[in-house]
Design a protein around this motif. Structure first.
Motif, PDB file in Angstrom:
ATOM      1  N   LEU A 133       0.821  -1.205   0.000  1.00 48.77           N
ATOM      2  CA  LEU A 133       0.000   0.000   0.000  1.00 48.77           C
ATOM      3  C   LEU A 133       0.860   1.262   0.000  1.00 48.77           C
ATOM      4  O   LEU A 133       1.779   1.396   0.807  1.00 48.77           O
ATOM      5  N   ALA A 134       0.537   2.172  -0.910  1.00 41.94           N
ATOM      6  CA  ALA A 134       1.166   3.493  -1.007  1.00 41.94           C
ATOM      7  C   ALA A 134       2.628   3.440  -1.420  1.00 41.94           C
ATOM      8  O   ALA A 134       3.299   4.462  -1.473  1.00 41.94           O
ATOM      9  N   ALA A 271       7.604  13.619   0.931  1.00 41.56           N
ATOM     10  CA  ALA A 271       7.052  12.913   2.093  1.00 41.56           C
ATOM     11  C   ALA A 271       7.792  13.315   3.368  1.00 41.56           C
ATOM     12  O   ALA A 271       7.168  13.519   4.425  1.00 41.56           O
ATOM     13  N   ASP A 272       9.115  13.433   3.290  1.00 39.45           N
ATOM     14  CA  ASP A 272       9.887  13.875   4.457  1.00 39.45           C
ATOM     15  C   ASP A 272       9.458  15.283   4.888  1.00 39.45           C
ATOM     16  O   ASP A 272       9.351  15.573   6.083  1.00 39.45           O
ATOM     17  N   TYR A 299       0.689   9.562  -0.086  1.00 41.69           N
ATOM     18  CA  TYR A 299       1.003  10.006   1.275  1.00 41.69           C
ATOM     19  C   TYR A 299      -0.324  10.011   2.030  1.00 41.69           C
ATOM     20  O   TYR A 299      -1.171  10.886   1.833  1.00 41.69           O
ATOM     21  N   ILE A 300      -0.514   8.996   2.861  1.00 42.15           N
ATOM     22  CA  ILE A 300      -1.798   8.779   3.532  1.00 42.15           C
ATOM     23  C   ILE A 300      -1.684   9.153   5.004  1.00 42.15           C
ATOM     24  O   ILE A 300      -0.836   8.620   5.730  1.00 42.15           O
ATOM     25  N   VAL A 301      -2.526  10.085   5.428  1.00 39.24           N
ATOM     26  CA  VAL A 301      -2.602  10.444   6.840  1.00 39.24           C
ATOM     27  C   VAL A 301      -3.895   9.880   7.413  1.00 39.24           C
ATOM     28  O   VAL A 301      -4.821   9.519   6.678  1.00 39.24           O
ATOM     29  N   ARG A 302      -3.932   9.813   8.739  1.00 40.32           N
ATOM     30  CA  ARG A 302      -5.152   9.366   9.404  1.00 40.32           C
ATOM     31  C   ARG A 302      -5.590  10.418  10.416  1.00 40.32           C
ATOM     32  O   ARG A 302      -4.781  10.928  11.194  1.00 40.32           O
ATOM     33  N   SER A 357      -5.705  10.590   1.558  1.00 46.23           N
ATOM     34  CA  SER A 357      -4.497  10.695   0.735  1.00 46.23           C
ATOM     35  C   SER A 357      -4.284  12.152   0.347  1.00 46.23           C
ATOM     36  O   SER A 357      -5.113  12.744  -0.346  1.00 46.23           O
ATOM     37  N   LEU A 358      -3.176  12.725   0.811  1.00 49.01           N
ATOM     38  CA  LEU A 358      -2.839  14.104   0.466  1.00 49.01           C
ATOM     39  C   LEU A 358      -2.128  14.145  -0.891  1.00 49.01           C
ATOM     40  O   LEU A 358      -1.523  13.161  -1.314  1.00 49.01           O
TER      41      LEU A 358
END
Length: 381
Positions: A133-134, A271-272, A299-302, A357-358
């Motif tokens: 994933l991702a 991403a960094d 780039y997946i945030v929660r 996903s950003l």
């Protein structure tokens, strides 16, 4: 609107496609094997079979491994539906293994528990499809060891992960799997417009998949039921499909492949920077592992489930083209009709209630990224 992903087309790509358009071949000419050789070399695989989509690659991989109507395939519930549908194309049954909440990938501990139970019930899967994933590799050493212990075949759905690495080697080397599959959809790391590839170390599997992508037809006299009638002769020896990649697509892909490392490096740099800028916000950033380098297709945030929809809609209203990858497959109506329901895979469902996903793509500027982060901060304050 800032999209969540976008292809990067340059003059080299246009020139490569134009060269094919001026050539004698548009479909199955020299560009396809040229691209296949380049992909195989890049991921340390002995063989590559290019096709018209990663879905097609998953399908022929399953067929080549002998998946049939009485068999069972397991995959992750957090993936695009193709990772499961490929089993249904073969008439096989599908089940899922819940995810590791830290990475969103198939959880080796849950896989081990489920394999133990399946062995006791004499209902082991024939194939497992872990999904990177991702762009972050699953723990393939652990998954591969479990598959070997129970005699299960493995297909890596590496659609997001061309250019990624795990354990010091490239994803796609198939150290712990039979076959790995990559996608070249426009929002992926490199693109062929639409297309995919299956890579393997096994010459027989590669030959079989190459035949399956072209109607099950062979021109090899050793595989025919009788001697050829003449130099024009071919035989269909099994049921196959028209899953071929064109030379136009392959030329674009080969030109893109020359920039693969630059693309992956740029995605990691972005991403960094996201990690640094989002550090103080009430969100969970993407999981990472010391053994792997993600290709960062996404780039997946929660975000807490209570605020998830409002934040998602607020970002869209602000011109930020966020998306959600993915709705758990077992919650789709087709799979509900097969007997799955809410609560079957709690971690996957918790992920779905929180994931966003950003935007992330190589041509993304820091100014665009600042705009994304500012909009997110405004909605979370």
């Amino acid at each position: 609107m800032i999209p969540y992903g976008r292809q990067d087309i340059r003059q080299d790509d246009i020139d490569a496609v134009a060269d094919v358009l001026r050539s004698d071949f548009l479909t199955q000419g020299p560009a396809v094997p040229h691209f296949e050789s380049a992909i195989a070399a890049r991921v340390d695989a002995a063989h590559a079979v290019a096709v018209n989509s990663a879905t097609s690659a998953l399908h022929i991989a399953c067929v080549a491994l002998g998946l049939g109507p009485d068999d069972l395939l397991w995959t992750s519930p957090v993936t695009f539906v193709a990772s499961a549908n490929c089993a249904r194309y073969c008439g096989a049954q599908v089940d899922f293994v819940d995810i590791d909440p830290a990475t969103g990938n198939m959880c080796p501990s849950r896989l081990e528990e489920k394999l133990e139970q399946a062995a006791s019930a004499d209902r082991l899967p024939k194939i497992i499809i872990p999904v990177h994933l991702a762009g972050l590799s699953c723990d393939m050493a652990a998954i591969g060891a479990l598959a070997a212990r129970y005699g299960v075949r493995v297909i890596e759905d590496a659609s997001h992960a061309v250019g990624a690495s795990c354990g010091g080697g490239p994803v796609g080397s198939c150290e712990y799997s039979d076959i790995a599959v990559f996608s070249f959809h426009p929002v992926k790391i490199v693109t062929t417009g639409e297309g995919g590839v299956a890579v393997t170390q096994d010459a027989e599997l590669a030959s079989h998949m190459a035949r399956l992508r072209s109607h099950g037809i062979t021109r090899d006299p050793e595989l025919m039921t009788h001697a050829p009638d003449g130099p024009w002769y071919y035989q269909q020896i099994e049921l196959g499909w028209n899953y071929r990649m064109t030379d136009i697509q392959a030329a674009l892909g080969h030109a893109q492949l020359a920039r693969l490392e630059d693309y992956v490096a740029r995605r990691n740099a972005l991403a960094d920077r996201y990690d640094r800028m989002l550090g103080g916000m009430p969100i969970s950033r993407p999981g990472r592992t010391t053994a792997s380098r993600s290709a960062f297709h996404l780039y997946i945030v929660r975000i807490s489930a209570e605020r998830h929809r409002a934040v998602f809609e607020g970002l869209r209203a602000s011109g930020i083209g966020v998306n959600l990858h993915y709705i758990p497959v077992h919650l789709q109506p087709y799979y509900r009709d097969l007997g799955f329901s809410d609560g079957d895979f709690p971690e996957a469902e918790r992920y779905y209630a929180e994931a966003i996903s950003l935007p992330l793509f190589p041509a993304m500027t820091e100014a665009m990224q600042d705009e994304v982060v500012d909009a997110l901060a405004g909605l979370l304050n």
